[in-house]
Design a protein around this motif. Structure first.
Motif, PDB file in Angstrom:
ATOM      1  N   HIS A  60      -7.848  -3.745   3.998  1.00  0.00           N
ATOM      2  CA  HIS A  60      -6.904  -3.155   3.040  1.00  0.00           C
ATOM      3  C   HIS A  60      -5.544  -3.859   3.104  1.00  0.00           C
ATOM      4  O   HIS A  60      -4.604  -3.365   3.720  1.00  0.00           O
ATOM      5  N   ASP A 154      -7.552   0.859  -5.773  1.00  0.00           N
ATOM      6  CA  ASP A 154      -6.538   1.379  -4.845  1.00  0.00           C
ATOM      7  C   ASP A 154      -5.120   1.308  -5.411  1.00  0.00           C
ATOM      8  O   ASP A 154      -4.735   0.356  -6.081  1.00  0.00           O
ATOM      9  N   GLY A 155      -4.377   2.333  -5.064  1.00  0.00           N
ATOM     10  CA  GLY A 155      -3.112   2.615  -5.730  1.00  0.00           C
ATOM     11  C   GLY A 155      -3.365   3.765  -6.686  1.00  0.00           C
ATOM     12  O   GLY A 155      -2.547   4.657  -6.840  1.00  0.00           O
ATOM     13  N   HIS A 181      -9.298   5.344  -3.054  1.00  0.00           N
ATOM     14  CA  HIS A 181      -7.993   5.957  -2.747  1.00  0.00           C
ATOM     15  C   HIS A 181      -8.158   7.431  -3.109  1.00  0.00           C
ATOM     16  O   HIS A 181      -7.967   7.833  -4.255  1.00  0.00           O
ATOM     17  N   HIS A 235      -7.782   4.708   3.819  1.00  0.00           N
ATOM     18  CA  HIS A 235      -6.665   5.450   4.454  1.00  0.00           C
ATOM     19  C   HIS A 235      -6.782   6.975   4.424  1.00  0.00           C
ATOM     20  O   HIS A 235      -6.003   7.645   3.756  1.00  0.00           O
ATOM     21  N   ASN A 281       1.997   6.069   0.266  1.00  0.00           N
ATOM     22  CA  ASN A 281       0.980   6.789  -0.503  1.00  0.00           C
ATOM     23  C   ASN A 281      -0.400   6.362  -0.010  1.00  0.00           C
ATOM     24  O   ASN A 281      -0.743   5.195  -0.163  1.00  0.00           O
ATOM     25  N   ASP A 308      -3.284  -1.322   5.188  1.00  0.00           N
ATOM     26  CA  ASP A 308      -2.591  -0.969   3.937  1.00  0.00           C
ATOM     27  C   ASP A 308      -1.233  -1.686   3.859  1.00  0.00           C
ATOM     28  O   ASP A 308      -0.242  -1.121   3.367  1.00  0.00           O
TER      29      ASP A 308
END
Ligand SMILES: [Zn+2]
Length: 439
Positions: A60, A154-155, A181, A235, A281, A308
């Motif tokens: 990540h 992701d995001g 995510h 995450h 986040n 991340d």
């Protein structure tokens, strides 16, 4: 002809051994006294007092190329990764434009090869333009030279259950995995910027409730079971999210999970100073969650550690808390944070750390050539670490272009000493070694 001989290295912390590397592969390991004879023209690396582990693999990483090369490029992110002991990183798809075509994926792969410090494996977007509606070119990305196996928006969370189901059905043909995510957009809303709880109320900040994470993990577990495909939880941050992963694994569902060093080590109390360096986040959670994450990492419910790594420019990060960008740097500090927190304290061994930072991530990503045990015949993707070195983190000494480092000023025990990619030294004592500098 040998490339390199390493002398006196403690493999996974065991007794000293000498290691011969030939043409990028480990060809001989001996623990006899006297060890391997250094031969003419072969570089010898004295590893007295150092532990030897398989090179780390990051599931990540956010590189900002294309689109925000002012904050990170594939080359600068690769240098940060090598300095942090990584030999492979998976580059998230949320660039501008995103990695949602085979052509874009191959471009990232080639930029990584050109930088030459770590293997940069592109992650493909699940949906076109990360918009959550129409599937991206999953099959073309998988069949391209980039051999994409990990897909992620992701995001953003793939919030629409029907889209997630179709993506899972599609990727089964090539043993892909979706890294989710996990954050239900309808529960989280668009203004949240921290964990929803007593502190967010007191600070007057809109928050994400814990079930926004756990509810999506539960939905995805059922979809993974129904489709027979693999889901990876990016995450994970909450105790209840961990409980759902544990339940899914007990049922034999093909679900894996990662945790970041910052969610393992930091909790939301840090937000009381409104310092945007701690804005991330998913958000930092209460200490009970952090303890549950540590326990789950030890018992294997959480398979992998992932950074991340999320570089941001000062002018995007240094704002009032609600307006600042989300994310933290992580590649250069990951090993030290995890070692200091989990190995120095006796909760994990170096072998456990190697499993969580190298073997498991390579397995989840189906990444060839990485995450092998340190053994004869394995590719020489390796990292030497000094378990006794104590380092105070300085955000100004980083290979990243960005400076959003939450560990600035922390003193940690455990340091990356030397990183080796296919027999070539790519970083030495915190400094990346480019090919040109080598010759
Ligand atoms: Zn994310």
């Amino acid at each position: 002809m040998s490339d390199l001989i390493i002398t006196g290295a403690r493999i996974l912390g065991a007794d000293p051994a000498d290691i011969r590397i030939t043409d990028g592969v480990i060809t001989e390991i001996t623990d006899r006294p006297g060890g391997l004879e250094p031969s003419d023209g072969v570089e010898t690396l004295d590893a007295d007092g150092l532990a030897l582990l398989p090179g780390f693999v990051d599931l990540h990483t956010h590189l900002r190329e294309p689109g925000r090369e002012d904050t990170e490029t594939v080359a600068t992110g690769s240098a940060a990764a090598a300095a942090g002991g990584f030999t492979a990183i998976l580059a998230m798809a949320n660039t501008t434009p995103p990695t949602d075509t085979a052509e874009a994926a191959v471009h990232i792969l080639d930029l990584g090869t050109r930088a030459g410090l770590v293997d940069v494996q592109p992650i493909g977007a699940v949906t076109k333009d990360l918009a959550g509606a129409e599937l991206a070119e999953l099959g073309l990305m998988a069949r391209s030279r980039a051999k994409v196996r990990v897909f992620s928006d992701d995001g953003h969370c793939v919030g629409d259950g029907r889209v997630m189901r179709r993506a899972l059905e599609y990727i089964r043909a090539f043993d892909g995995v979706i890294s989710q995510h996990s954050q239900d957009p309808s529960l989280a809303g668009s203004t949240a910027c921290c964990h929803e709880g007593e502190l967010s109320g007191r600070l007057g900040l809109p928050g994400w409730p814990a079930p926004a994470e756990s509810a999506i993990i539960a939905r995805d577990a059922m979809l993974a079971q129904h489709t027979g495909s693999r889901v990876h939880v990016a995450h994970v941050t909450t105790a209840e999210g961990v409980e759902v992963v544990r339940w899914a694994k007990a049922r034999g569902i093909a679900m894996t999970a990662e945790v970041t060093p910052h969610h393992l080590a930091l909790d939301l109390g840090l937000l009381s100073g409104y310092d945007p360096v701690f804005k991330v986040n998913p958000p930092l959670r209460p200490s009970e969650d952090r303890e549950a994450l540590q326990d789950a990492l030890v018992d294997g419910t959480i398979d992998a550690i992932a950074t991340d790594h999320a570089p941001h420019a000062r002018h995007d990060k240094e704002h009032a808390f609600v307006d600042a960008a989300f994310g933290m740097l992580g590649l250069e500090t990951a090993f030290a944070v995890v070692h200091d927190l989990m190995v120095r304290t006796g909760r994990m061994t170096l072998a456990d750390l190697a499993e969580r930072m190298s073997l498991a991530p390579a397995r989840i990503a189906r990444l060839d050539g990485h995450g092998h045990p340190v053994a004869t015949g394995s590719p020489a993707n390796l990292v030497l670490v000094d378990p006794t070195a104590t380092v105070t983190v300085d955000r100004e000494s980083s290979h990243s272009i960005s400076r959003n480092n939450p560990w600035h000023g922390h003193t940690l025990t455990g340091a990356v000493h030397t990183t080796i990619l296919r027999g070539r030294v790519t970083a030495r004592e915190g400094h990346a070694v480019t090919k040109e500098a080598h010759q």
